[in-house]
Write an enzyme that holds these catalytic residues in place. Structure first.
Site, PDB file in Angstrom:
ATOM      1  N   HIS A   1       2.868 -44.284  16.496  1.00 46.94           N
ATOM      2  CA  HIS A   1       1.784 -43.322  16.762  1.00 46.94           C
ATOM      3  C   HIS A   1       1.974 -42.577  18.080  1.00 46.94           C
ATOM      4  O   HIS A   1       1.288 -41.583  18.327  1.00 46.94           O
ATOM      5  CB  HIS A   1       0.417 -44.015  16.772  1.00 46.94           C
ATOM      6  CG  HIS A   1       0.032 -44.628  15.459  1.00 46.94           C
ATOM      7  ND1 HIS A   1      -0.061 -43.885  14.300  1.00 46.94           N
ATOM      8  CD2 HIS A   1      -0.271 -45.899  15.113  1.00 46.94           C
ATOM      9  CE1 HIS A   1      -0.411 -44.688  13.300  1.00 46.94           C
ATOM     10  NE2 HIS A   1      -0.539 -45.921  13.763  1.00 46.94           N
TER      11      HIS A   1
ATOM     12  N   ASP B   1       5.107 -48.351   7.414  1.00 49.47           N
ATOM     13  CA  ASP B   1       3.838 -48.895   7.918  1.00 49.47           C
ATOM     14  C   ASP B   1       2.675 -48.320   7.093  1.00 49.47           C
ATOM     15  O   ASP B   1       2.776 -47.210   6.558  1.00 49.47           O
ATOM     16  CB  ASP B   1       3.679 -48.500   9.397  1.00 49.47           C
ATOM     17  CG  ASP B   1       2.493 -49.152  10.077  1.00 49.47           C
ATOM     18  OD1 ASP B   1       2.707 -50.150  10.786  1.00 49.47           O
ATOM     19  OD2 ASP B   1       1.353 -48.653   9.911  1.00 49.47           O
TER      20      ASP B   1
ATOM     21  N   HIS C   1       0.048 -47.082   8.154  1.00 49.73           N
ATOM     22  CA  HIS C   1      -0.493 -45.890   8.822  1.00 49.73           C
ATOM     23  C   HIS C   1       0.588 -44.832   8.995  1.00 49.73           C
ATOM     24  O   HIS C   1       1.748 -45.162   9.293  1.00 49.73           O
ATOM     25  CB  HIS C   1      -1.060 -46.276  10.193  1.00 49.73           C
ATOM     26  CG  HIS C   1      -2.085 -47.372  10.140  1.00 49.73           C
ATOM     27  ND1 HIS C   1      -1.759 -48.704  10.326  1.00 49.73           N
ATOM     28  CD2 HIS C   1      -3.422 -47.331   9.904  1.00 49.73           C
ATOM     29  CE1 HIS C   1      -2.864 -49.442  10.217  1.00 49.73           C
ATOM     30  NE2 HIS C   1      -3.888 -48.634   9.957  1.00 49.73           N
TER      31      HIS C   1
ATOM     32  N   ASP D   1       1.784 -54.077   7.604  1.00 44.15           N
ATOM     33  CA  ASP D   1       0.342 -54.051   7.338  1.00 44.15           C
ATOM     34  C   ASP D   1       0.019 -53.530   5.932  1.00 44.15           C
ATOM     35  O   ASP D   1      -1.142 -53.342   5.585  1.00 44.15           O
ATOM     36  CB  ASP D   1      -0.424 -53.264   8.416  1.00 44.15           C
ATOM     37  CG  ASP D   1       0.260 -51.987   8.853  1.00 44.15           C
ATOM     38  OD1 ASP D   1       1.243 -51.570   8.203  1.00 44.15           O
ATOM     39  OD2 ASP D   1      -0.196 -51.392   9.856  1.00 44.15           O
TER      40      ASP D   1
HETATM   41  C1  OKP Z   1      -1.336 -49.190  14.383  1.00 39.82           C
HETATM   42  B1  OKP Z   1      -0.111 -49.358  13.488  1.00 39.82           B
HETATM   43  C2  OKP Z   1      -9.880 -48.209  16.646  1.00 39.82           C
HETATM   44  C3  OKP Z   1      -9.478 -49.073  15.508  1.00 39.82           C
HETATM   45  C4  OKP Z   1      -8.436 -48.377  14.680  1.00 39.82           C
HETATM   46  C5  OKP Z   1      -6.122 -47.949  14.520  1.00 39.82           C
HETATM   47  C6  OKP Z   1      -5.071 -48.739  13.826  1.00 39.82           C
HETATM   48  C7  OKP Z   1      -3.744 -48.609  14.506  1.00 39.82           C
HETATM   49  C8  OKP Z   1      -2.621 -49.131  13.656  1.00 39.82           C
HETATM   50  N1  OKP Z   1     -11.233 -48.392  17.010  1.00 39.82           N
HETATM   51  N2  OKP Z   1      -7.135 -48.741  15.108  1.00 39.82           N
HETATM   52  O1  OKP Z   1       0.191 -48.242  12.704  1.00 39.82           O
HETATM   53  O2  OKP Z   1      -0.147 -50.505  12.634  1.00 39.82           O
HETATM   54 ZN    ZN Z   2      -0.012 -49.624  10.843  1.00 41.10          ZN
END
Ligand code: OKP
Ligand code: ZN
Length: 349
Positions: free
Chosen positions: A162, A198, A200, A287
């Site tokens: 990210h 991933d 996300h 994930d």
């Molecule tokens: C990171 B990776 C924020 C909660 C959301 C975002 C998830 C990040 C994932 N309040 N957090 O891509 O696994």
């Molecule tokens: Zn992720």
């Protein structure tokens, strides 16, 4: 397979994050890498320390002012007020549309907002050192491919996909996959592919390579209409300028089945082959696991073996970089399933 691991990862250990308006223990914890390392050892993989300094590569994928901010952020925070060592800094204001992001304010929280896409990426003492060790692992892995290793796994955290050229976000600070891809380009590969599996979307990696044809970026992820990071990862993002046609997003509805996920993986693999990639970086988020506490896909441990096998059959040298995965105790088993599957896939073709 050689796995790169540094104890430095544990220096990044913020206590809590915000989740549904509440302070909760961080999902992205030092225990994650510890479970993966333990399983790697059990399965006979070789653990090594990173040996390359990623500094020059970092300067090619991140902006100078962002790197300068991140490296001193914790010290700057401590200097603000006595007792800050026991508190976590969070951004509270961001330069959204019409506000200026060309000027760096002097106020610490305002600087943090300038360099953060969300309030979900807490800093701690040692964040820079941990993230830098991860980037060093990515650089080292690319170097080992140059020495003839078929594949190398970076057992590192915090994750990186990210993080953009000049911002952190989604638990990510330095973009390890981008460092590995940039290192492979510099080692003489004219076509490098980055495959992000991933849950996300890898918005940071996409944005870093968006206008380049020498790095093909492909991501399989939860549809950003409902899933983090929300503001990038749609099908119509296909690249820009010289990079037009070298970005492929394969968003899947939240709750997508294993069958749907592997059908998208086939599309990704076909594009990588058509591109004629000479080396591959895999942003290995785990994930997508059915038991992940913050995601909605349905892969089981055996499916991670199948993923590895399919990647092995591509016939490419691969740098694997650990990204997300928050079913912490299963993380080691699932990571090693991918690596063992890869080795089986290479062997069987
Ligand atoms: C990171 B990776 C924020 C909660 C959301 C975002 C998830 C990040 C994932 N309040 N957090 O891509 O696994
Ligand atoms: Zn992720």
């Amino acid at each position: 397979m050689i796995a790169l691991f540094s104890d430095q990862h544990a220096l990044h250990a913020p206590a809590f994050e915000f989740f549904r308006g509440e302070r909760v223990p961080c999902f992205e914890s030092p225990a994650r890498a510890a479970f993966v390392k333990e399983r790697l050892l059990q399965r006979g993989h070789e653990i090594r320390e990173p040996h390359s300094d990623s500094r020059a590569l970092l300067a090619q994928v991140h902006s100078p002012r962002y790197l300068a901010f991140l490296e001193t952020a914790w010290r700057d925070w401590l200097a603000l007020a006595p007792g800050n060592d026991a508190l976590q800094p969070f951004p509270s204001v961001w330069p959204v549309r019409t506000l200026r992001s060309d000027l760096e304010p002097e106020n610490f929280t305002a600087r943090l907002g300038l360099y953060a896409m969300d309030n979900g990426s807490p800093l701690s003492a040692g964040t820079w050192e941990a993230a830098k060790a991860g980037a060093d692992s990515a650089a080292s892995a690319a170097h080992l491919l140059g020495q003839g290793q078929r594949a190398v796994f970076c057992c590192s955290r915090p994750p990186g996909h990210h993080a953009g050229a000049d911002f952190m976000g989604g638990y990510c600070f330095l973009n390890n996959a981008a460092v590995a891809a940039q290192a492979l380009c510099q080692a003489g590969h004219e076509r490098v592919a980055v495959l992000d599996v991933d849950y996300h979307h890898g918005n940071g990696t996409q944005s870093i390579f968006y206008d380049r044809a020498d790095v093909l970026f492909i991501s399989l992820h939860g549809d950003p209409r409902t899933e983090y990071p929300f503001y990038l990862g749609h099908v119509d993002e296909t690249g820009a300028g010289a990079g037009l046609g070298f970005n492929l997003n394969l968003p899947l509805a939240a709750g997508a089945s294993v069958q749907t996920w592997f059908a998208a993986l086939e599309q990704a693999c076909a594009r990588i082959a058509q591109y004629g990639a000479q080396a591959l970086v895999v942003s290995l988020g785990l994930d997508t696991f059915a038991e992940d506490p913050i995601c909605t896909f349905a892969l089981r441990s055996a499916d991670f073996h199948r993923l590895g096998q399919r990647l092995g059959a591509l016939g490419l040298p691969v740098v694997f970089v650990l990204e997300g995965g928050y079913a912490t105790e299963a993380l080691g088993v699932n990571a090693v399933q991918v690596l063992d599957g890869f080795e089986a896939g290479v062997f069987n073709g």
